[in-house]
Design a protein around this motif. Structure first.
Motif, PDB file in Angstrom:
ATOM      1  N   SER A  29     -50.425 -60.993  88.521  1.00 44.09           N
ATOM      2  CA  SER A  29     -51.061 -59.686  88.642  1.00 44.09           C
ATOM      3  C   SER A  29     -50.049 -58.642  88.153  1.00 44.09           C
ATOM      4  O   SER A  29     -48.854 -58.928  88.015  1.00 44.09           O
ATOM      5  CB  SER A  29     -51.425 -59.399  90.102  1.00 44.09           C
ATOM      6  N   TYR A  30     -50.531 -57.436  87.948  1.00 46.81           N
ATOM      7  CA  TYR A  30     -49.659 -56.351  87.504  1.00 46.81           C
ATOM      8  C   TYR A  30     -48.538 -56.114  88.513  1.00 46.81           C
ATOM      9  O   TYR A  30     -47.383 -55.945  88.140  1.00 46.81           O
ATOM     10  CB  TYR A  30     -50.504 -55.093  87.301  1.00 46.81           C
ATOM     11  N   VAL A  31     -48.873 -56.134  89.789  1.00 43.55           N
ATOM     12  CA  VAL A  31     -47.883 -55.901  90.843  1.00 43.55           C
ATOM     13  C   VAL A  31     -46.831 -57.008  90.840  1.00 43.55           C
ATOM     14  O   VAL A  31     -45.628 -56.741  90.901  1.00 43.55           O
ATOM     15  CB  VAL A  31     -48.567 -55.795  92.227  1.00 43.55           C
ATOM     16  N   THR A  32     -47.266 -58.251  90.748  1.00 35.32           N
ATOM     17  CA  THR A  32     -46.335 -59.383  90.743  1.00 35.32           C
ATOM     18  C   THR A  32     -45.461 -59.357  89.501  1.00 35.32           C
ATOM     19  O   THR A  32     -44.264 -59.652  89.572  1.00 35.32           O
ATOM     20  CB  THR A  32     -47.092 -60.718  90.852  1.00 35.32           C
ATOM     21  N   LEU A  33     -46.021 -58.983  88.382  1.00 34.93           N
ATOM     22  CA  LEU A  33     -45.247 -58.881  87.149  1.00 34.93           C
ATOM     23  C   LEU A  33     -44.094 -57.887  87.326  1.00 34.93           C
ATOM     24  O   LEU A  33     -42.953 -58.156  86.941  1.00 34.93           O
ATOM     25  CB  LEU A  33     -46.147 -58.456  85.996  1.00 34.93           C
ATOM     26  N   GLY A  34     -44.382 -56.767  87.937  1.00 38.48           N
ATOM     27  CA  GLY A  34     -43.340 -55.774  88.204  1.00 38.48           C
ATOM     28  C   GLY A  34     -42.277 -56.294  89.150  1.00 38.48           C
ATOM     29  O   GLY A  34     -41.081 -56.059  88.960  1.00 38.48           O
ATOM     30  N   LYS A  35     -42.689 -57.029  90.175  1.00 38.65           N
ATOM     31  CA  LYS A  35     -41.743 -57.611  91.130  1.00 38.65           C
ATOM     32  C   LYS A  35     -40.811 -58.603  90.437  1.00 38.65           C
ATOM     33  O   LYS A  35     -39.613 -58.638  90.706  1.00 38.65           O
ATOM     34  CB  LYS A  35     -42.481 -58.333  92.261  1.00 38.65           C
ATOM     35  N   ILE A  36     -41.365 -59.414  89.548  1.00 36.45           N
ATOM     36  CA  ILE A  36     -40.555 -60.404  88.827  1.00 36.45           C
ATOM     37  C   ILE A  36     -39.543 -59.693  87.934  1.00 36.45           C
ATOM     38  O   ILE A  36     -38.360 -60.049  87.914  1.00 36.45           O
ATOM     39  CB  ILE A  36     -41.455 -61.345  88.002  1.00 36.45           C
ATOM     40  N   ALA A  37     -40.005 -58.701  87.190  1.00 37.36           N
ATOM     41  CA  ALA A  37     -39.105 -57.952  86.301  1.00 37.36           C
ATOM     42  C   ALA A  37     -37.969 -57.320  87.090  1.00 37.36           C
ATOM     43  O   ALA A  37     -36.799 -57.409  86.696  1.00 37.36           O
ATOM     44  CB  ALA A  37     -39.893 -56.893  85.524  1.00 37.36           C
ATOM     45  N   ASP A  38     -38.296 -56.715  88.218  1.00 40.72           N
ATOM     46  CA  ASP A  38     -37.269 -56.084  89.053  1.00 40.72           C
ATOM     47  C   ASP A  38     -36.312 -57.116  89.646  1.00 40.72           C
ATOM     48  O   ASP A  38     -35.096 -56.898  89.668  1.00 40.72           O
ATOM     49  CB  ASP A  38     -37.910 -55.279  90.186  1.00 40.72           C
ATOM     50  N   PHE A  47     -35.379 -59.992  88.552  1.00 41.49           N
ATOM     51  CA  PHE A  47     -34.487 -60.627  87.583  1.00 41.49           C
ATOM     52  C   PHE A  47     -33.834 -59.642  86.615  1.00 41.49           C
ATOM     53  O   PHE A  47     -33.061 -60.043  85.745  1.00 41.49           O
ATOM     54  CB  PHE A  47     -35.233 -61.721  86.811  1.00 41.49           C
ATOM     55  N   GLY A  48     -34.156 -58.356  86.746  1.00 41.29           N
ATOM     56  CA  GLY A  48     -33.525 -57.337  85.912  1.00 41.29           C
ATOM     57  C   GLY A  48     -33.882 -57.414  84.446  1.00 41.29           C
ATOM     58  O   GLY A  48     -33.038 -57.178  83.577  1.00 41.29           O
ATOM     59  N   VAL A  49     -35.135 -57.750  84.171  1.00 43.55           N
ATOM     60  CA  VAL A  49     -35.601 -57.822  82.781  1.00 43.55           C
ATOM     61  C   VAL A  49     -36.810 -56.913  82.614  1.00 43.55           C
ATOM     62  O   VAL A  49     -37.409 -56.461  83.586  1.00 43.55           O
ATOM     63  CB  VAL A  49     -35.979 -59.275  82.378  1.00 43.55           C
ATOM     64  N   SER A  50     -37.160 -56.649  81.371  1.00 43.50           N
ATOM     65  CA  SER A  50     -38.301 -55.778  81.109  1.00 43.50           C
ATOM     66  C   SER A  50     -39.616 -56.556  81.192  1.00 43.50           C
ATOM     67  O   SER A  50     -39.667 -57.757  80.911  1.00 43.50           O
ATOM     68  CB  SER A  50     -38.179 -55.124  79.731  1.00 43.50           C
ATOM     69  N   VAL A  51     -40.657 -55.853  81.567  1.00 44.78           N
ATOM     70  CA  VAL A  51     -42.000 -56.437  81.585  1.00 44.78           C
ATOM     71  C   VAL A  51     -42.393 -56.843  80.166  1.00 44.78           C
ATOM     72  O   VAL A  51     -42.997 -57.898  79.962  1.00 44.78           O
ATOM     73  CB  VAL A  51     -43.011 -55.437  82.191  1.00 44.78           C
ATOM     74  N   ASP A  52     -42.048 -56.016  79.194  1.00 45.53           N
ATOM     75  CA  ASP A  52     -42.380 -56.341  77.800  1.00 45.53           C
ATOM     76  C   ASP A  52     -41.754 -57.662  77.378  1.00 45.53           C
ATOM     77  O   ASP A  52     -42.375 -58.458  76.681  1.00 45.53           O
ATOM     78  CB  ASP A  52     -41.939 -55.222  76.852  1.00 45.53           C
ATOM     79  N   TRP A  53     -40.517 -57.917  77.779  1.00 47.97           N
ATOM     80  CA  TRP A  53     -39.868 -59.191  77.438  1.00 47.97           C
ATOM     81  C   TRP A  53     -40.594 -60.348  78.120  1.00 47.97           C
ATOM     82  O   TRP A  53     -40.860 -61.373  77.497  1.00 47.97           O
ATOM     83  CB  TRP A  53     -38.393 -59.179  77.839  1.00 47.97           C
ATOM     84  N   LEU A  54     -40.917 -60.180  79.396  1.00 54.08           N
ATOM     85  CA  LEU A  54     -41.625 -61.239  80.112  1.00 54.08           C
ATOM     86  C   LEU A  54     -42.947 -61.597  79.443  1.00 54.08           C
ATOM     87  O   LEU A  54     -43.334 -62.761  79.405  1.00 54.08           O
ATOM     88  CB  LEU A  54     -41.907 -60.816  81.558  1.00 54.08           C
ATOM     89  N   MET A  55     -43.626 -60.594  78.920  1.00 51.50           N
ATOM     90  CA  MET A  55     -44.934 -60.820  78.306  1.00 51.50           C
ATOM     91  C   MET A  55     -44.859 -61.142  76.810  1.00 51.50           C
ATOM     92  O   MET A  55     -45.881 -61.290  76.156  1.00 51.50           O
ATOM     93  CB  MET A  55     -45.831 -59.606  78.529  1.00 51.50           C
ATOM     94  N   GLY A  56     -43.649 -61.255  76.280  1.00 49.02           N
ATOM     95  CA  GLY A  56     -43.500 -61.653  74.887  1.00 49.02           C
ATOM     96  C   GLY A  56     -43.714 -60.544  73.881  1.00 49.02           C
ATOM     97  O   GLY A  56     -43.912 -60.812  72.696  1.00 49.02           O
ATOM     98  N   ARG A  57     -43.638 -59.301  74.331  1.00 52.33           N
ATOM     99  CA  ARG A  57     -43.853 -58.172  73.418  1.00 52.33           C
ATOM    100  C   ARG A  57     -42.588 -57.738  72.701  1.00 52.33           C
ATOM    101  O   ARG A  57     -42.654 -56.998  71.723  1.00 52.33           O
ATOM    102  CB  ARG A  57     -44.433 -56.997  74.185  1.00 52.33           C
ATOM    103  N   THR A  58     -41.434 -58.183  73.200  1.00 55.63           N
ATOM    104  CA  THR A  58     -40.153 -57.854  72.583  1.00 55.63           C
ATOM    105  C   THR A  58     -39.160 -58.960  72.895  1.00 55.63           C
ATOM    106  O   THR A  58     -39.355 -59.711  73.848  1.00 55.63           O
ATOM    107  CB  THR A  58     -39.608 -56.498  73.098  1.00 55.63           C
ATOM    108  N   GLU A  59     -38.127 -59.045  72.102  1.00 51.13           N
ATOM    109  CA  GLU A  59     -37.053 -60.003  72.368  1.00 51.13           C
ATOM    110  C   GLU A  59     -35.920 -59.360  73.167  1.00 51.13           C
ATOM    111  O   GLU A  59     -34.952 -60.016  73.503  1.00 51.13           O
ATOM    112  CB  GLU A  59     -36.515 -60.571  71.040  1.00 51.13           C
ATOM    113  N   ASP A  60     -36.053 -58.085  73.454  1.00 50.73           N
ATOM    114  CA  ASP A  60     -35.037 -57.327  74.185  1.00 50.73           C
ATOM    115  C   ASP A  60     -35.305 -57.444  75.684  1.00 50.73           C
ATOM    116  O   ASP A  60     -36.305 -56.936  76.184  1.00 50.73           O
ATOM    117  CB  ASP A  60     -35.097 -55.857  73.748  1.00 50.73           C
ATOM    118  N   ARG A  61     -34.420 -58.114  76.405  1.00 53.34           N
ATOM    119  CA  ARG A  61     -34.582 -58.300  77.856  1.00 53.34           C
ATOM    120  C   ARG A  61     -34.307 -57.028  78.647  1.00 53.34           C
ATOM    121  O   ARG A  61     -34.786 -56.882  79.757  1.00 53.34           O
ATOM    122  CB  ARG A  61     -33.595 -59.343  78.374  1.00 53.34           C
TER     123      ARG A  61
END
Length: 71
Positions: free
Chosen positions: A41-50, A52-66
């Motif tokens: 979910s959107y909320v869980t995605l944000g929790k994961i990014a926070d 592990f200290g990575v961007s949501v865009d990186w997690l979703m494959g929108r960028t190679e920049d973590r």
């Protein structure tokens, strides 16, 4: 792609799925489902990014920049 990145982050930190789930603040079963291919979910995605200290865009494959870019 998301599940591969999630697994990579966990393995880089040397965590079990249970430990990673606790870090994120979700149940172990939910975490297992995410590594198995389910999208968060959107909320869980944000929790994961926070957690592990990575961007949501990186997690979703929108960028190679973590890196998280904050304004």
């Amino acid at each position: 792609m998301f599940s591969d990145k999630l697994r990579l982050l966990r393995q880089e930190e040397g965590l079990t799925q249970t430990q990673a789930a606790e870090r994120v603040g979700i149940s172990w079963r939910t975490y297992q489902d995410l590594e198995g291919g389910k999208y968060p979910s959107y909320v869980t995605l944000g929790k994961i990014a926070d957690a592990f200290g990575v961007s949501v865009d990186w997690l979703m494959g929108r960028t190679e920049d973590r890196e998280v870019h904050r304004r």
